[in-house]
Write a protein that holds these residues in place. Sequence first.
Motif, PDB file in Angstrom:
ATOM      1  N   ASN A   1       0.820  -1.217   0.000  1.00  0.00           N
ATOM      2  CA  ASN A   1       0.000   0.000   0.000  1.00  0.00           C
ATOM      3  C   ASN A   1       0.853   1.267   0.000  1.00  0.00           C
ATOM      4  OD1 ASN A   1      -2.304  -1.511   0.187  1.00  0.00           O
ATOM      5  ND2 ASN A   1      -2.669  -1.097   2.354  1.00  0.00           N
TER       6      ASN A   1
ATOM      7  N   SER B   1       0.753  -7.520  -0.750  1.00  0.00           N
ATOM      8  CA  SER B   1       0.248  -7.718   0.613  1.00  0.00           C
ATOM      9  C   SER B   1       0.501  -6.474   1.457  1.00  0.00           C
ATOM     10  CB  SER B   1       0.927  -8.929   1.263  1.00  0.00           C
ATOM     11  OG  SER B   1       2.211  -8.587   1.708  1.00  0.00           O
TER      12      SER B   1
ATOM     13  N   THR C   1      -3.667  -3.998   5.630  1.00  0.00           N
ATOM     14  CA  THR C   1      -5.069  -3.886   5.197  1.00  0.00           C
ATOM     15  C   THR C   1      -5.078  -3.801   3.680  1.00  0.00           C
ATOM     16  OG1 THR C   1      -4.927  -1.483   5.331  1.00  0.00           O
ATOM     17  CG2 THR C   1      -5.941  -2.597   7.208  1.00  0.00           C
ATOM     18  N   LYS C   2      -6.229  -4.122   3.081  1.00  0.00           N
ATOM     19  CA  LYS C   2      -6.311  -4.028   1.621  1.00  0.00           C
ATOM     20  C   LYS C   2      -6.855  -2.667   1.228  1.00  0.00           C
ATOM     21  CE  LYS C   2      -7.935  -6.053  -2.549  1.00  0.00           C
ATOM     22  NZ  LYS C   2      -8.834  -6.795  -3.307  1.00  0.00           N
TER      23      LYS C   2
ATOM     24  N   PHE D   1      -4.117 -10.171  -3.812  1.00  0.00           N
ATOM     25  CA  PHE D   1      -3.747  -9.431  -2.599  1.00  0.00           C
ATOM     26  C   PHE D   1      -3.984 -10.323  -1.393  1.00  0.00           C
ATOM     27  CE2 PHE D   1      -4.085  -6.746   1.025  1.00  0.00           C
ATOM     28  CZ  PHE D   1      -3.260  -5.666   0.770  1.00  0.00           C
TER      29      PHE D   1
ATOM     30  N   THR E   1      -3.826 -10.195   2.900  1.00  0.00           N
ATOM     31  CA  THR E   1      -3.616  -9.366   4.087  1.00  0.00           C
ATOM     32  C   THR E   1      -2.574 -10.055   4.976  1.00  0.00           C
ATOM     33  OG1 THR E   1      -5.894  -8.656   3.949  1.00  0.00           O
ATOM     34  CG2 THR E   1      -4.776  -8.261   6.034  1.00  0.00           C
TER      35      THR E   1
END
Length: 327
Positions: free
Chosen positions: A11, A34, A37-38, A46, A48
Amino acid sequence: MKDVFLVIGANGQLGSILTLSLREQYGTKQVIASDITKHKTFLGTFETIDATDRFQIQQVVRKYKVTQIFHLAAILSAKGETHPLKTWEINMTTFLNVLEVARTNGVKKVFYPSSIAVFGSEAAQIKTPNNACLNPNTVYGISKVSGEIWAQYYHEKYKLDVRSIRYPGVIGHQSLPGGGTTDYAVSIFHKAVLGEPFACYLGANTSLPMIYIEDAIRATLELMEAPQEAIKIRTAYNIAGLSFSPKEVALAIQERIPSFKITYAPDFRDKIAQNWPQSIDDTAAKQDWGWLPRYNLSQITDTMLQALTAYYTKPLKTNKDRSILCI
Ligand code: AKB
Protein backbone atom coordinates in the motif's frame (compact mmCIF):
# COMPACT_ATOMS: atom_id res chain seq x y z
CA MET A 1 10.17 -22.23 -13.35
CA LYS A 2 8.86 -18.67 -13.21
CA ASP A 3 9.60 -16.55 -10.16
CA VAL A 4 6.75 -15.67 -7.80
CA PHE A 5 7.12 -12.30 -6.07
CA LEU A 6 5.65 -11.25 -2.73
CA VAL A 7 5.55 -7.51 -2.01
CA ILE A 8 5.07 -6.77 1.70
CA GLY A 9 3.95 -3.18 2.26
CA ALA A 10 2.20 -2.92 -1.11
CA ASN A 11 0.00 0.00 0.00
CA GLY A 12 2.97 2.31 0.54
CA GLN A 13 4.68 4.93 -1.60
CA LEU A 14 7.24 2.52 -3.07
CA GLY A 15 5.40 -0.76 -2.58
CA SER A 16 2.37 0.29 -4.64
CA ILE A 17 4.44 1.34 -7.66
CA LEU A 18 6.88 -1.54 -7.29
CA THR A 19 3.94 -3.99 -7.40
CA LEU A 20 2.73 -2.45 -10.67
CA SER A 21 6.23 -2.51 -12.17
CA LEU A 22 6.84 -6.14 -11.18
CA ARG A 23 3.46 -7.07 -12.69
CA GLU A 24 4.29 -5.23 -15.91
CA GLN A 25 7.65 -6.98 -16.12
CA TYR A 26 6.86 -10.51 -14.92
CA GLY A 27 3.09 -10.86 -15.33
CA THR A 28 0.21 -9.99 -13.01
CA LYS A 29 -0.23 -13.56 -11.73
CA GLN A 30 3.40 -13.79 -10.65
CA VAL A 31 3.14 -10.93 -8.13
CA ILE A 32 1.32 -11.19 -4.80
CA ALA A 33 0.62 -7.84 -3.15
CA SER A 34 0.25 -7.72 0.61
CA ASP A 35 -0.19 -5.23 3.40
CA ILE A 36 -1.80 -5.05 6.81
CA THR A 37 -5.07 -3.89 5.20
CA LYS A 38 -6.31 -4.03 1.62
CA HIS A 39 -6.60 -0.68 -0.11
CA LYS A 40 -9.88 -0.44 -1.97
CA THR A 41 -8.28 0.38 -5.32
CA PHE A 42 -5.97 -2.63 -5.32
CA LEU A 43 -6.39 -5.00 -8.27
CA GLY A 44 -4.84 -8.44 -8.72
CA THR A 45 -3.88 -10.97 -6.06
CA PHE A 46 -3.75 -9.43 -2.60
CA GLU A 47 -3.18 -11.12 0.76
CA THR A 48 -3.62 -9.37 4.09
CA ILE A 49 -0.43 -9.91 6.11
CA ASP A 50 0.56 -8.50 9.47
CA ALA A 51 4.31 -8.94 8.99
CA THR A 52 4.95 -8.87 12.74
CA ASP A 53 3.41 -12.38 12.66
CA ARG A 54 5.89 -14.79 11.04
CA PHE A 55 3.20 -17.41 10.55
CA GLN A 56 1.12 -15.10 8.33
CA ILE A 57 4.10 -14.46 6.03
CA GLN A 58 4.91 -18.17 5.91
CA GLN A 59 1.33 -19.14 4.99
CA VAL A 60 1.37 -16.85 1.96
CA VAL A 61 4.89 -17.89 0.93
CA ARG A 62 3.82 -21.57 1.01
CA LYS A 63 0.43 -20.98 -0.62
CA TYR A 64 1.94 -19.30 -3.69
CA LYS A 65 5.41 -20.94 -3.65
CA VAL A 66 7.00 -17.49 -3.41
CA THR A 67 10.61 -17.27 -4.68
CA GLN A 68 11.35 -13.57 -4.06
CA ILE A 69 10.21 -11.28 -1.23
CA PHE A 70 10.32 -7.48 -1.44
CA HIS A 71 9.90 -6.25 2.12
CA LEU A 72 8.79 -2.61 1.97
CA ALA A 73 6.91 -2.29 5.27
CA ALA A 74 8.49 0.09 7.81
CA ILE A 75 7.83 3.11 9.99
CA LEU A 76 9.84 6.03 8.57
CA SER A 77 12.13 8.57 10.22
CA ALA A 78 9.80 11.36 11.40
CA LYS A 79 6.90 9.18 12.54
CA GLY A 80 9.39 6.81 14.17
CA GLU A 81 10.57 9.55 16.53
CA THR A 82 7.09 9.87 18.01
CA HIS A 83 6.99 6.10 18.83
CA PRO A 84 10.62 4.97 19.19
CA LEU A 85 10.09 1.55 20.78
CA LYS A 86 7.16 0.63 18.56
CA THR A 87 9.22 1.66 15.52
CA TRP A 88 12.15 -0.52 16.58
CA GLU A 89 9.79 -3.41 17.30
CA ILE A 90 7.93 -3.18 13.98
CA ASN A 91 10.90 -2.48 11.74
CA MET A 92 13.08 -5.21 13.23
CA THR A 93 10.46 -7.90 13.89
CA THR A 94 9.04 -7.71 10.38
CA PHE A 95 12.45 -7.94 8.72
CA LEU A 96 13.67 -10.80 10.92
CA ASN A 97 10.39 -12.61 10.18
CA VAL A 98 10.97 -12.16 6.46
CA LEU A 99 14.55 -13.45 6.70
CA GLU A 100 13.55 -16.51 8.74
CA VAL A 101 10.59 -17.38 6.50
CA ALA A 102 12.82 -16.96 3.42
CA ARG A 103 15.57 -19.13 4.89
CA THR A 104 13.27 -21.95 5.97
CA ASN A 105 10.96 -22.01 2.93
CA GLY A 106 13.29 -22.01 -0.05
CA VAL A 107 12.82 -18.33 -1.01
CA LYS A 108 15.70 -17.46 -3.36
CA LYS A 109 15.98 -13.68 -2.99
CA VAL A 110 14.97 -10.97 -0.53
CA PHE A 111 14.93 -7.22 -1.14
CA TYR A 112 15.42 -4.97 1.88
CA PRO A 113 15.02 -1.18 1.60
CA SER A 114 17.62 0.73 3.57
CA SER A 115 17.92 4.51 3.64
CA ILE A 116 20.20 7.54 3.80
CA ALA A 117 18.95 7.64 7.41
CA VAL A 118 21.73 5.15 8.29
CA PHE A 119 24.20 8.05 8.22
CA GLY A 120 24.80 10.47 11.09
CA SER A 121 27.20 13.13 12.32
CA GLU A 122 30.33 10.99 11.79
CA ALA A 123 29.83 10.61 8.02
CA ALA A 124 31.04 13.18 5.46
CA GLN A 125 27.93 15.07 4.36
CA ILE A 126 29.06 15.70 0.81
CA LYS A 127 29.37 12.66 -1.46
CA THR A 128 28.94 10.35 1.53
CA PRO A 129 30.80 7.13 0.70
CA ASN A 130 29.20 3.69 0.87
CA ASN A 131 31.46 2.62 3.72
CA ALA A 132 31.13 5.76 5.86
CA CYS A 133 30.79 5.43 9.62
CA LEU A 134 27.14 4.79 10.55
CA ASN A 135 25.89 6.60 13.67
CA PRO A 136 22.23 7.45 12.97
CA ASN A 137 20.25 9.70 15.31
CA THR A 138 16.77 8.33 14.61
CA VAL A 139 15.22 5.00 15.58
CA TYR A 140 14.39 4.46 11.93
CA GLY A 141 18.08 4.93 11.07
CA ILE A 142 19.17 2.58 13.87
CA SER A 143 16.73 -0.06 12.64
CA LYS A 144 17.99 0.32 9.07
CA VAL A 145 21.65 -0.07 10.11
CA SER A 146 20.71 -3.18 12.10
CA GLY A 147 18.66 -4.53 9.19
CA GLU A 148 21.62 -4.08 6.83
CA ILE A 149 23.85 -6.06 9.18
CA TRP A 150 21.24 -8.81 9.54
CA ALA A 151 21.00 -8.95 5.74
CA GLN A 152 24.74 -9.49 5.51
CA TYR A 153 24.60 -12.09 8.32
CA TYR A 154 21.90 -14.16 6.57
CA HIS A 155 23.88 -14.00 3.36
CA GLU A 156 27.14 -15.10 4.97
CA LYS A 157 25.70 -17.71 7.32
CA TYR A 158 22.83 -19.16 5.27
CA LYS A 159 23.73 -18.09 1.70
CA LEU A 160 20.36 -16.27 1.47
CA ASP A 161 20.52 -13.82 -1.43
CA VAL A 162 19.51 -10.61 0.35
CA ARG A 163 20.07 -7.33 -1.53
CA SER A 164 19.55 -3.77 -0.39
CA ILE A 165 19.58 -0.13 -1.46
CA ARG A 166 19.90 2.99 0.70
CA TYR A 167 17.08 5.08 -0.76
CA PRO A 168 17.27 8.86 -0.73
CA GLY A 169 13.94 10.74 -0.40
CA VAL A 170 11.61 9.38 -3.10
CA ILE A 171 9.53 11.79 -5.20
CA GLY A 172 6.61 10.57 -7.25
CA HIS A 173 3.15 11.68 -8.35
CA GLN A 174 1.50 8.24 -8.21
CA SER A 175 1.56 7.73 -4.44
CA LEU A 176 2.08 9.60 -1.19
CA PRO A 177 4.87 9.00 1.29
CA GLY A 178 3.95 8.86 4.97
CA GLY A 179 5.96 9.74 8.05
CA GLY A 180 9.30 10.57 6.41
CA THR A 181 11.58 13.59 6.76
CA THR A 182 11.77 13.94 2.97
CA ASP A 183 7.97 13.91 2.45
CA TYR A 184 7.90 17.67 1.92
CA ALA A 185 9.40 17.15 -1.53
CA VAL A 186 6.16 15.46 -2.65
CA SER A 187 3.67 17.63 -0.69
CA ILE A 188 5.15 20.83 -2.17
CA PHE A 189 4.07 19.80 -5.69
CA HIS A 190 0.52 19.00 -4.54
CA LYS A 191 0.19 22.43 -2.92
CA ALA A 192 1.61 24.16 -5.99
CA VAL A 193 -0.86 22.45 -8.33
CA LEU A 194 -3.77 23.15 -5.96
CA GLY A 195 -2.78 26.85 -5.96
CA GLU A 196 -2.11 26.82 -2.21
CA PRO A 197 0.91 28.18 -0.29
CA PHE A 198 3.30 25.63 1.22
CA ALA A 199 4.56 25.84 4.82
CA CYS A 200 7.83 23.91 4.79
CA TYR A 201 9.00 22.09 7.94
CA LEU A 202 12.62 22.12 6.73
CA GLY A 203 14.82 25.20 6.55
CA ALA A 204 15.14 26.90 3.15
CA ASN A 205 18.69 25.67 2.59
CA THR A 206 18.48 22.16 4.05
CA SER A 207 19.71 20.15 1.10
CA LEU A 208 19.02 16.39 0.94
CA PRO A 209 19.60 13.55 -1.52
CA MET A 210 16.43 12.74 -3.49
CA ILE A 211 15.42 10.41 -6.31
CA TYR A 212 12.52 10.28 -8.76
CA ILE A 213 10.29 7.23 -8.23
CA GLU A 214 10.94 5.79 -11.69
CA ASP A 215 14.67 5.85 -10.98
CA ALA A 216 14.11 4.32 -7.52
CA ILE A 217 12.01 1.46 -8.93
CA ARG A 218 14.40 0.87 -11.82
CA ALA A 219 17.33 0.74 -9.36
CA THR A 220 15.45 -1.85 -7.28
CA LEU A 221 14.69 -4.07 -10.27
CA GLU A 222 18.20 -3.71 -11.71
CA LEU A 223 19.80 -4.62 -8.38
CA MET A 224 17.55 -7.68 -8.01
CA GLU A 225 18.21 -8.84 -11.58
CA ALA A 226 21.99 -8.43 -11.41
CA PRO A 227 24.00 -11.70 -11.37
CA GLN A 228 24.87 -12.92 -7.86
CA GLU A 229 28.60 -12.52 -8.41
CA ALA A 230 28.15 -8.82 -9.26
CA ILE A 231 26.75 -8.07 -5.81
CA LYS A 232 29.83 -7.27 -3.74
CA ILE A 233 28.09 -5.31 -0.95
CA ARG A 234 25.75 -7.35 1.22
CA THR A 235 24.81 -4.60 3.66
CA ALA A 236 23.31 -1.99 1.28
CA TYR A 237 24.26 0.10 -1.74
CA ASN A 238 24.25 3.90 -1.81
CA ILE A 239 22.34 5.23 -4.80
CA ALA A 240 22.26 8.89 -5.79
CA GLY A 241 19.65 10.65 -7.83
CA LEU A 242 20.01 14.36 -7.25
CA SER A 243 20.23 16.77 -4.31
CA PHE A 244 18.21 19.91 -3.65
CA SER A 245 16.98 22.18 -0.87
CA PRO A 246 13.39 23.39 -0.32
CA LYS A 247 14.43 26.78 -1.72
CA GLU A 248 15.75 25.20 -4.92
CA VAL A 249 12.67 23.09 -5.58
CA ALA A 250 10.42 26.07 -4.76
CA LEU A 251 12.33 28.15 -7.35
CA ALA A 252 11.92 25.39 -9.94
CA ILE A 253 8.16 25.42 -9.26
CA GLN A 254 8.00 29.25 -9.34
CA GLU A 255 9.65 29.24 -12.79
CA ARG A 256 6.56 27.32 -13.96
CA ILE A 257 3.93 28.69 -11.51
CA PRO A 258 5.07 32.25 -10.62
CA SER A 259 2.27 32.72 -8.05
CA PHE A 260 3.48 29.78 -5.89
CA LYS A 261 4.39 30.82 -2.33
CA ILE A 262 6.50 29.03 0.28
CA THR A 263 7.17 29.84 3.95
CA TYR A 264 9.59 28.12 6.32
CA ALA A 265 8.96 26.90 9.88
CA PRO A 266 11.70 24.33 10.56
CA ASP A 267 10.73 21.75 13.21
CA PHE A 268 12.30 18.53 14.59
CA ARG A 269 12.46 17.12 11.06
CA ASP A 270 14.98 19.80 10.10
CA LYS A 271 17.24 18.53 12.90
CA ILE A 272 16.95 14.99 11.52
CA ALA A 273 17.80 16.27 8.03
CA GLN A 274 20.78 18.30 9.30
CA ASN A 275 22.35 15.02 10.37
CA TRP A 276 21.89 13.30 7.01
CA PRO A 277 24.08 13.53 3.89
CA GLN A 278 23.60 16.35 1.44
CA SER A 279 24.82 14.23 -1.44
CA ILE A 280 25.70 10.57 -1.95
CA ASP A 281 28.62 8.75 -3.54
CA ASP A 282 27.15 5.82 -5.47
CA THR A 283 30.33 4.65 -7.22
CA ALA A 284 29.93 1.07 -5.91
CA ALA A 285 26.38 0.70 -7.33
CA LYS A 286 27.60 2.12 -10.66
CA GLN A 287 30.55 -0.24 -10.79
CA ASP A 288 28.89 -3.41 -9.50
CA TRP A 289 25.51 -3.43 -11.26
CA GLY A 290 25.55 -0.46 -13.63
CA TRP A 291 23.36 2.01 -11.71
CA LEU A 292 22.72 5.33 -13.47
CA PRO A 293 20.04 7.89 -12.48
CA ARG A 294 18.04 9.61 -15.24
CA TYR A 295 15.93 12.38 -13.66
CA ASN A 296 17.19 15.88 -12.77
CA LEU A 297 15.27 18.62 -10.91
CA SER A 298 13.92 20.25 -14.06
CA GLN A 299 12.56 16.94 -15.41
CA ILE A 300 11.08 16.00 -12.02
CA THR A 301 9.39 19.39 -11.70
CA ASP A 302 7.87 19.17 -15.19
CA THR A 303 6.70 15.58 -14.68
CA MET A 304 5.25 16.17 -11.21
CA LEU A 305 3.38 19.33 -12.19
CA GLN A 306 1.94 17.80 -15.37
CA ALA A 307 0.89 14.53 -13.73
CA LEU A 308 -0.66 16.17 -10.67
CA THR A 309 -2.48 18.76 -12.77
CA ALA A 310 -3.99 15.87 -14.74
CA TYR A 311 -4.78 14.02 -11.51
CA TYR A 312 -6.62 16.94 -9.92
CA THR A 313 -8.52 17.89 -13.07
CA LYS A 314 -9.37 14.63 -14.92
CA PRO A 315 -11.39 11.56 -13.92
CA LEU A 316 -9.31 8.40 -13.42
CA LYS A 317 -9.62 5.90 -16.27
CA THR A 318 -6.98 3.22 -16.35
CA ASN A 319 -5.74 0.67 -13.79
CA LYS A 320 -2.52 2.60 -13.53
CA ASP A 321 -4.48 5.77 -12.73
CA ARG A 322 -6.28 3.84 -10.01
CA SER A 323 -3.05 3.31 -8.15
CA ILE A 324 -2.51 7.04 -7.98
CA LEU A 325 -2.34 8.35 -4.46
CA CYS A 326 -3.16 4.96 -3.10
CA ILE A 327 -2.71 5.65 0.57
C1 AKB B 1 12.41 9.31 5.36
O1 AKB B 1 12.42 10.53 5.15
O2 AKB B 1 12.31 8.82 6.49
C2 AKB B 1 12.54 8.38 4.19
C3 AKB B 1 13.95 7.97 3.98
C4 AKB B 1 14.95 8.94 3.50
O3 AKB B 1 14.28 6.84 4.21
N1 AKB B 1 12.04 8.98 3.01
